[in-house]
Design a protein around this motif. Structure first.
Motif, PDB file in Angstrom:
ATOM      1  N   TRP A   1       0.805  -1.208   0.000  1.00  0.00           N
ATOM      2  CA  TRP A   1       0.000   0.000   0.000  1.00  0.00           C
ATOM      3  C   TRP A   1       0.847   1.270   0.000  1.00  0.00           C
ATOM      4  O   TRP A   1       0.474   2.255  -0.644  1.00  0.00           O
ATOM      5  N   ALA A   2       1.978   1.254   0.725  1.00  0.00           N
ATOM      6  CA  ALA A   2       2.831   2.445   0.773  1.00  0.00           C
ATOM      7  C   ALA A   2       3.905   2.415  -0.304  1.00  0.00           C
ATOM      8  O   ALA A   2       4.714   3.337  -0.376  1.00  0.00           O
ATOM      9  N   GLY A   3       3.930   1.377  -1.104  1.00  0.00           N
ATOM     10  CA  GLY A   3       4.875   1.295  -2.210  1.00  0.00           C
ATOM     11  C   GLY A   3       6.263   0.867  -1.823  1.00  0.00           C
ATOM     12  O   GLY A   3       7.149   0.791  -2.671  1.00  0.00           O
ATOM     13  N   GLY A   4       6.488   0.556  -0.538  1.00  0.00           N
ATOM     14  CA  GLY A   4       7.833   0.257  -0.098  1.00  0.00           C
ATOM     15  C   GLY A   4       8.282  -1.173  -0.300  1.00  0.00           C
ATOM     16  O   GLY A   4       9.477  -1.466  -0.248  1.00  0.00           O
ATOM     17  N   SER A   5       7.360  -2.071  -0.525  1.00  0.00           N
ATOM     18  CA  SER A   5       7.710  -3.472  -0.672  1.00  0.00           C
ATOM     19  C   SER A   5       7.104  -3.991  -1.963  1.00  0.00           C
ATOM     20  O   SER A   5       5.910  -3.820  -2.213  1.00  0.00           O
ATOM     21  N   ILE A   6       7.942  -4.609  -2.766  1.00  0.00           N
ATOM     22  CA  ILE A   6       7.513  -5.097  -4.078  1.00  0.00           C
ATOM     23  C   ILE A   6       7.935  -6.543  -4.245  1.00  0.00           C
ATOM     24  O   ILE A   6       9.031  -6.942  -3.824  1.00  0.00           O
ATOM     25  N   TYR A   7       7.055  -7.327  -4.863  1.00  0.00           N
ATOM     26  CA  TYR A   7       7.328  -8.737  -5.159  1.00  0.00           C
ATOM     27  C   TYR A   7       7.134  -8.975  -6.650  1.00  0.00           C
ATOM     28  O   TYR A   7       6.202  -8.426  -7.253  1.00  0.00           O
TER      29      TYR A   7
ATOM     30  N   ARG B   1      12.235  -7.929 -16.116  1.00  0.00           N
ATOM     31  CA  ARG B   1      11.536  -7.518 -17.340  1.00  0.00           C
ATOM     32  C   ARG B   1      10.320  -6.634 -17.044  1.00  0.00           C
ATOM     33  O   ARG B   1       9.996  -5.746 -17.832  1.00  0.00           O
ATOM     34  N   PHE B   2       9.643  -6.905 -15.934  1.00  0.00           N
ATOM     35  CA  PHE B   2       8.426  -6.172 -15.576  1.00  0.00           C
ATOM     36  C   PHE B   2       8.711  -5.260 -14.387  1.00  0.00           C
ATOM     37  O   PHE B   2       9.505  -5.595 -13.509  1.00  0.00           O
ATOM     38  N   THR B   3       8.006  -4.135 -14.344  1.00  0.00           N
ATOM     39  CA  THR B   3       8.111  -3.206 -13.225  1.00  0.00           C
ATOM     40  C   THR B   3       6.713  -2.761 -12.811  1.00  0.00           C
ATOM     41  O   THR B   3       5.950  -2.261 -13.644  1.00  0.00           O
ATOM     42  N   ILE B   4       6.407  -2.953 -11.534  1.00  0.00           N
ATOM     43  CA  ILE B   4       5.133  -2.498 -10.995  1.00  0.00           C
ATOM     44  C   ILE B   4       5.357  -1.178 -10.274  1.00  0.00           C
ATOM     45  O   ILE B   4       6.392  -0.970  -9.624  1.00  0.00           O
ATOM     46  N   SER B   5       4.399  -0.279 -10.401  1.00  0.00           N
ATOM     47  CA  SER B   5       4.484   1.004  -9.719  1.00  0.00           C
ATOM     48  C   SER B   5       3.072   1.483  -9.399  1.00  0.00           C
ATOM     49  O   SER B   5       2.088   0.976  -9.963  1.00  0.00           O
ATOM     50  N   ARG B   6       2.968   2.441  -8.515  1.00  0.00           N
ATOM     51  CA  ARG B   6       1.664   2.994  -8.172  1.00  0.00           C
ATOM     52  C   ARG B   6       1.793   4.481  -7.930  1.00  0.00           C
ATOM     53  O   ARG B   6       2.855   4.970  -7.531  1.00  0.00           O
ATOM     54  N   ASP B   7       0.690   5.180  -8.148  1.00  0.00           N
ATOM     55  CA  ASP B   7       0.588   6.596  -7.853  1.00  0.00           C
ATOM     56  C   ASP B   7      -0.682   6.774  -7.028  1.00  0.00           C
ATOM     57  O   ASP B   7      -1.791   6.811  -7.580  1.00  0.00           O
ATOM     58  N   ASN B   8      -0.522   6.870  -5.739  1.00  0.00           N
ATOM     59  CA  ASN B   8      -1.690   6.954  -4.863  1.00  0.00           C
ATOM     60  C   ASN B   8      -2.420   8.288  -4.990  1.00  0.00           C
ATOM     61  O   ASN B   8      -3.573   8.396  -4.583  1.00  0.00           O
ATOM     62  N   THR B   9      -1.764   9.290  -5.539  1.00  0.00           N
ATOM     63  CA  THR B   9      -2.435  10.580  -5.742  1.00  0.00           C
ATOM     64  C   THR B   9      -3.408  10.494  -6.911  1.00  0.00           C
ATOM     65  O   THR B   9      -4.338  11.298  -7.005  1.00  0.00           O
TER      66      THR B   9
END
Length: 118
Positions: A53-59, A67-75
């Protein structure tokens, strides 16, 4: 609860790139752990990547690491999956998933088709 809508799928040649987006609506999107899953032809649904939820931990699943990158923009209540160096075995319907930390309820989008041609 949260409502999720995916976009960005399509047809791409092997080695190409796609960027999937998931738009969330509803309360407290930023409180949800967000994931991408996929289900290929004749296969079970499998997890691809998760961002807390806070973007600090990624699996990442081993099959997509590097090859893949996950990201989020909570704004903007969005989560993305940047997919590079795509392979035919990446062909699947990709689903956006949201779950509250410690929760038991999964929220799903309708899915977006990704097809990688050889």
């Amino acid at each position: 609860q949260v409502q999720l809508v995916e976009s960005g799928g399509g047809l791409v040649q092997a080695g190409g790139s796609l960027r999937l987006s998931c738009a969330g609506s509803g309360r407290a999107f930023s409180s949800y752990d967000m994931s991408w899953y996929r289900q290929g032809p004749g296969k079970e649904r499998e997890i691809v990547a998760t961002i807390r939820w806070a973007g600090g931990s990624i699996y990442y699943a081993d099959s997509v690491k590097g090859r893949f990158t996950i990201s989020r923009d909570n704004t903007k209540n969005t989560v993305h999956l940047q997919m590079n160096s795509l392979k035919p075995e990446d062909t699947a319907i990709y689903y956006c998933n949201g779950r509250l930390p410690g929760g038991s309820i999964d929220y799903w989008g309708q899915g977006t088709q990704v097809t990688v041609s050889s």
